[in-house]
Scaffold this active site. Structure first.
Site, PDB file in Angstrom:
ATOM      1  N   GLN A 251      19.435  46.064  42.883  1.00  0.00           N
ATOM      2  CA  GLN A 251      19.585  47.235  42.012  1.00  0.00           C
ATOM      3  C   GLN A 251      18.623  48.347  42.390  1.00  0.00           C
ATOM      4  O   GLN A 251      18.926  49.535  42.231  1.00  0.00           O
ATOM      5  CB  GLN A 251      19.411  46.829  40.548  1.00  0.00           C
ATOM      6  CG  GLN A 251      20.481  45.865  40.046  1.00  0.00           C
ATOM      7  CD  GLN A 251      21.893  46.353  40.314  1.00  0.00           C
ATOM      8  OE1 GLN A 251      22.269  47.455  39.921  1.00  0.00           O
ATOM      9  NE2 GLN A 251      22.697  45.529  40.990  1.00  0.00           N
ATOM     10  N   HIS A 254      19.784  51.248  44.782  1.00  0.00           N
ATOM     11  CA  HIS A 254      20.650  52.331  44.322  1.00  0.00           C
ATOM     12  C   HIS A 254      19.942  53.677  44.314  1.00  0.00           C
ATOM     13  O   HIS A 254      20.504  54.694  44.719  1.00  0.00           O
ATOM     14  CB  HIS A 254      21.138  52.056  42.893  1.00  0.00           C
ATOM     15  CG  HIS A 254      22.336  51.180  42.811  1.00  0.00           C
ATOM     16  ND1 HIS A 254      23.556  51.532  43.323  1.00  0.00           N
ATOM     17  CD2 HIS A 254      22.508  49.960  42.247  1.00  0.00           C
ATOM     18  CE1 HIS A 254      24.428  50.568  43.089  1.00  0.00           C
ATOM     19  NE2 HIS A 254      23.821  49.598  42.436  1.00  0.00           N
ATOM     20  N   GLU A 320      20.802  47.741  31.276  1.00  0.00           N
ATOM     21  CA  GLU A 320      22.179  47.935  31.723  1.00  0.00           C
ATOM     22  C   GLU A 320      22.770  46.605  32.194  1.00  0.00           C
ATOM     23  O   GLU A 320      23.874  46.231  31.817  1.00  0.00           O
ATOM     24  CB  GLU A 320      22.189  48.954  32.861  1.00  0.00           C
ATOM     25  CG  GLU A 320      23.550  49.167  33.495  1.00  0.00           C
ATOM     26  CD  GLU A 320      23.476  49.978  34.779  1.00  0.00           C
ATOM     27  OE1 GLU A 320      24.503  50.571  35.147  1.00  0.00           O
ATOM     28  OE2 GLU A 320      22.407  50.005  35.423  1.00  0.00           O
ATOM     29  N   HIS A 321      22.038  45.909  33.056  1.00  0.00           N
ATOM     30  CA  HIS A 321      22.437  44.583  33.530  1.00  0.00           C
ATOM     31  C   HIS A 321      21.408  43.573  33.044  1.00  0.00           C
ATOM     32  O   HIS A 321      20.213  43.744  33.274  1.00  0.00           O
ATOM     33  CB  HIS A 321      22.475  44.519  35.056  1.00  0.00           C
ATOM     34  CG  HIS A 321      23.348  45.546  35.703  1.00  0.00           C
ATOM     35  ND1 HIS A 321      22.835  46.725  36.240  1.00  0.00           N
ATOM     36  CD2 HIS A 321      24.687  45.577  35.898  1.00  0.00           C
ATOM     37  CE1 HIS A 321      23.832  47.423  36.746  1.00  0.00           C
ATOM     38  NE2 HIS A 321      24.963  46.759  36.556  1.00  0.00           N
ATOM     39  N   ASP A 354      29.079  44.268  40.130  1.00  0.00           N
ATOM     40  CA  ASP A 354      29.119  45.618  40.691  1.00  0.00           C
ATOM     41  C   ASP A 354      30.417  45.868  41.443  1.00  0.00           C
ATOM     42  O   ASP A 354      30.866  47.015  41.529  1.00  0.00           O
ATOM     43  CB  ASP A 354      27.948  45.829  41.649  1.00  0.00           C
ATOM     44  CG  ASP A 354      26.625  46.088  40.934  1.00  0.00           C
ATOM     45  OD1 ASP A 354      26.655  46.427  39.737  1.00  0.00           O
ATOM     46  OD2 ASP A 354      25.567  45.949  41.581  1.00  0.00           O
ATOM     47  N   HIS A 413      43.833  66.330  -5.864  1.00  0.00           N
ATOM     48  CA  HIS A 413      44.124  65.030  -5.269  1.00  0.00           C
ATOM     49  C   HIS A 413      44.823  64.127  -6.297  1.00  0.00           C
ATOM     50  O   HIS A 413      45.828  63.471  -5.990  1.00  0.00           O
ATOM     51  CB  HIS A 413      42.816  64.348  -4.810  1.00  0.00           C
ATOM     52  CG  HIS A 413      42.290  64.840  -3.506  1.00  0.00           C
ATOM     53  ND1 HIS A 413      41.859  66.132  -3.319  1.00  0.00           N
ATOM     54  CD2 HIS A 413      42.111  64.197  -2.312  1.00  0.00           C
ATOM     55  CE1 HIS A 413      41.428  66.275  -2.075  1.00  0.00           C
ATOM     56  NE2 HIS A 413      41.575  65.105  -1.438  1.00  0.00           N
TER      57      HIS A 413
END
Length: 423
Positions: A251, A254, A320-321, A354, A413
């Site tokens: 990761q 990235h 995230e992961h 991924d 109403h």
């Protein structure tokens, strides 16, 4: 990487970990200026930003015709792997598609219907790496949902990446534009001479892309703020330090702003993970990017006084992961409140998710996993509730409706109900 005890973290260190934004806040002013210029100047701004940021002279912004040709040029084996990943992703997302339903409730015929959005934009990152996987993850769930027009924006290059373009074609995109960064988000949101505006923008990106999504979301829906990649591995003494480190390093490659963390109650394992990270980082092609990510303030290897403390740490981090490499992984998962996508056991690398396991890799970052799930078919659907009451069903609830309406001071109403029973 250094090893640090969770209990020894200072307030500033905790803030860097748990209030992380990967530089998105600092990018807001720049993104705002870019968005406004594209909104007012259209294609002219897109071409000038391509020269400034990408070093590319863009002719046609619309490159839709290129994607099929790229698929034809691509190596057969690579194309076959892209198609395999696409099939797995499509199968998983087809399982998410909800059915319209209607049910009778004592004369009240009630139900829920779903309709797809008409026009969606998917951002597919480029720049320092090619991301055909992001094309599959952004486009396929939209098409499964039934979106009529899915447009893709991806950064320009002197030689556009054939694998990315082929993946866009395999995924089924309807239009493709060579535009990157914040300027691409603005073009999709507001339209230009070449780019048709969309109702919603999805997809991951760097901090400028994420900042631009934050800027346009009052005018164009977005999925969520999906910034640079994150992973947290929670491990016990049965975990292989080399395997844990490989997930962190994967990761980290990235983006230098990626956040990668391991937490364990085993001090010996923590030391081994840190050592493995440093060794593996030096062996990778993108070692400079990896090392910068490993060294940033939102990354680290941490020791916990117990697995319970590690679980609390993981829940607060809301990665995230989330990878759980421990004997009792499902029990631990039940105790962790947040994680965008979860990977259980030593043979579930984050990289599988991924690319080709099936679930989506477009996931919330910056702690948003506490309240938001990953990209799914639901993001491309609008639900409608439908109700039909017969006379008896309305009579049964008329007194409740009129009483509550008058309590709220909304006489009309109440009268709209009584009117239906006048002789």
């Amino acid at each position: 990487m250094n090893v640090q005890a969770v209990a020894d973290l200072s307030p500033d260190e905790r803030a860097a970990l748990f209030d992380r934004d990967a530089g998105v806040a600092a990018a807001r002013d720049t993104a705002r200026d870019i968005v406004e210029r594209v909104r007012t100047e259209g294609d002219v701004a897109l071409r000038e930003y391509a020269e400034e940021f990408d070093g590319v002279s863009v002719g046609n912004v619309d490159i839709t015709d290129e994607v099929e040709r790229a698929a034809d040029r691509l190596d057969d084996d690579l194309l076959a792997h892209i198609e395999t990943a696409a099939a797995n992703i499509r199968e998983f997302h087809e399982a998410q598609r909800p059915e319209n339903w209607t049910k009778e409730f004592e004369g009240r015929e009630l139900g829920r219907r779903y309709r797809p959005l008409e026009r969606v934009g998917a951002y597919v990152p480029g720049g320092t790496a090619a991301y055909p996987s992001s094309a599959l993850m952004g486009v396929i769930p939209a098409k499964v949902a039934g979106v009529d027009h899915v447009a893709v924006a991806t950064p320009p290059a002197e030689d556009l990446n054939d694998a990315t373009l082929a993946a866009i074609h395999v995924a089924g995109a309807d239009a493709v534009y060579q535009a990157g960064g914040a300027q691409a988000i603005a073009a999709l949101a507001y339209g230009t001479e070449s780019v048709s505006s969309v109702q919603k923008i999805v997809g991951p990106g760097n901090r400028f892309v994420t900042a631009a999504k934050a800027e346009v979301r009052e005018d164009c829906e977005i999925d969520f703020l999906a910034g640079p990649s994150e992973v947290l591995v929670i491990a016990d003494g049965t975990a292989d330090p080399g395997v844990v480190a490989s997930d962190l390093v994967a990761q980290a490659e990235h983006d230098p702003n990626a956040s990668v963390v391991a937490v364990t109650p085993d001090e010996s394992l923590a030391a081994d993970i840190a050592q493995q990270c440093d060794r593996q980082a030096g062996e990778r092609d993108r070692s400079d990017v990896i090392q910068e990510a490993l060294d940033n303030d939102a990354s680290g290897v941490f020791t916990a006084r117990s697995m319970s403390e590690a679980v609390l740490f993981a829940g607060e981090y809301a990665a995230e992961h989330l990878s759980i490499q421990a004997e009792n992984d499902e029990e631990l998962l039940d105790r962790i409140e947040a994680g965008g996508s979860v990977f259980l056991g030593p043979f579930s690398p984050v990289a599988a998710g991924d690319y080709a396991a099936g679930p989506n890799h477009v996931l919330p970052t910056g702690g948003l996993a506490k309240t938001t799930g990953g990209l799914s078919v639901d993001h491309f659907l609008v639900s409608q509730t439908v109700q039909r009451l017969d006379r008896d069903a309305l009579a049964d609830i008329s007194e409740t409706v009129t009483t509550l309406a008058e309590t709220e001071g909304l006489e009309a109403h109440a009268e709209s109900v009584r009117k239906r029973f006048e002789e």
